[in-house]
Design an enzyme around this catalytic site. Structure first.
Site, PDB file in Angstrom:
ATOM      1  CG  ASP A   4      42.962  17.831  41.862  1.00  0.00           C
ATOM      2  OD1 ASP A   4      42.188  17.744  42.833  1.00  0.00           O
ATOM      3  OD2 ASP A   4      43.057  16.972  40.975  1.00  0.00           O
TER       4      ASP A   4
HETATM    5  N1  URA Z   1      39.055  16.107  38.456  1.00  0.00           N
HETATM    6  C1  URA Z   1      40.338  16.043  38.847  1.00  0.00           C
HETATM    7  O1  URA Z   1      40.969  15.009  38.751  1.00  0.00           O
HETATM    8  N2  URA Z   1      40.897  17.150  39.346  1.00  0.00           N
HETATM    9  C2  URA Z   1      40.260  18.349  39.431  1.00  0.00           C
HETATM   10  O2  URA Z   1      40.842  19.337  39.874  1.00  0.00           O
HETATM   11  C3  URA Z   1      38.935  18.389  39.020  1.00  0.00           C
HETATM   12  C4  URA Z   1      38.339  17.255  38.533  1.00  0.00           C
END
Ligand code: URA
Length: 246
Positions: free
Chosen positions: A106
């Site tokens: 993310d």
């Molecule tokens: N899980 C999440 O919620 N975000 C990420 O970036 C990776 C795994």
């Protein structure tokens, strides 16, 4: 492949710069000086030297990036606008247009991201069947109870077709955990923790399969993978433990 393209791809300079190098007599092919930039060479068979130093052809590039927050995990081709910045923009490479991140973090997640132009390896690592372990450090807005951790470890309904696969969790401090998942669903860790009423306030990926984040890399820094790291990724059985399960 054209000689000037080969030199540019091997990082000898821009197309314009390498044309000058060629015209200036700095380049030889199989021992003979070559002054025509459009000469065709076999990158894997011909010996190209720049100022007497042989350039070895490498088709694939592999980088470990310490992804900072605020930048999106995408390739240049994925972006809708030229002004948007993505993780590939942090890499200085003549193959930038081919590079892409293996999997997504993310925008507000930090940590280990593998960047490559090797689609086959990326496919192997991302295939849902391969169950590559990914370990994250997470900070939460409230404590995750030991029972809650057990529920998440067993697999939980996060609104997808199937519950999540079993995972493992280590409670470090009341609001800090290590969590290892074997899938890569959208916002997976955040959604899993929400089922226990916890909001993830900070998330950092520490490892992916046998690859561990080099903590000497500052956020935004990267380095090529070592031969050892690459061989572990390509053949996990060559390391001390197998992290990719069939
Ligand atoms: N899980 C999440 O919620 N975000 C990420 O970036 C990776 C795994």
């Amino acid at each position: 492949m054209r000689l000037d393209r080969f030199l540019a791809e091997m990082g000898a300079g821009t197309r314009k710069e390498v044309k000058k190098l060629i015209a200036g007599g700095s380049v030889s092919v199989n021992g003979s000086p070559e002054k025509r930039p459009d000469t065709h060479i076999d990158p894997e068979g011909d010996r190209v030297e720049l100022n007497g130093v042989e350039l070895h052809y490498t088709k694939y590039e592999y980088y470990m990036l310490h992804k900072p927050q605020g930048i999106i995990s995408a390739s240049r081709a994925d972006l809708r606008s030229r002004d948007e910045r993505c993780v590939v923009d942090l890499i200085d490479s003549s193959r930038k247009r081919e590079l892409f991140p293996v999997g997504r973090l993310d925008k507000d997640t930090e940590g280990l991201l593998l960047i490559t132009n090797d689609g086959k390896l990326a496919h192997e690592l991302l295939s849902p069947k391969k169950h590559v372990d990914k370990t994250y450090y997470a900070e939460l807005d409230r404590e995750l109870s030991p029972d809650g951790a057990l529920r998440l470890e067993a697999g939980v309904d996060i609104g997808d077709e199937r519950p999540t696969l079993p995972c493992s969790i280590r409670l470090l401090e009341p609001c800090r955990i290590l969590i290892t998942i074997r899938e890569g669903r959208y916002h997976q860790i955040k959604r899993m923790l929400l089922t226990e009423g916890c909001t993830v306030t900070y998330l950092k990926r520490l490892s992916m399969g046998p690859l561990e984040l080099d903590e000497s890399l500052k956020k935004g820094e990267y380095r090529p993978l070592s031969e050892h790291e690459l061989s572990l990724l390509k053949d996990p059985m060559s390391g001390s433990s197998a992290h990719i399960q069939q």
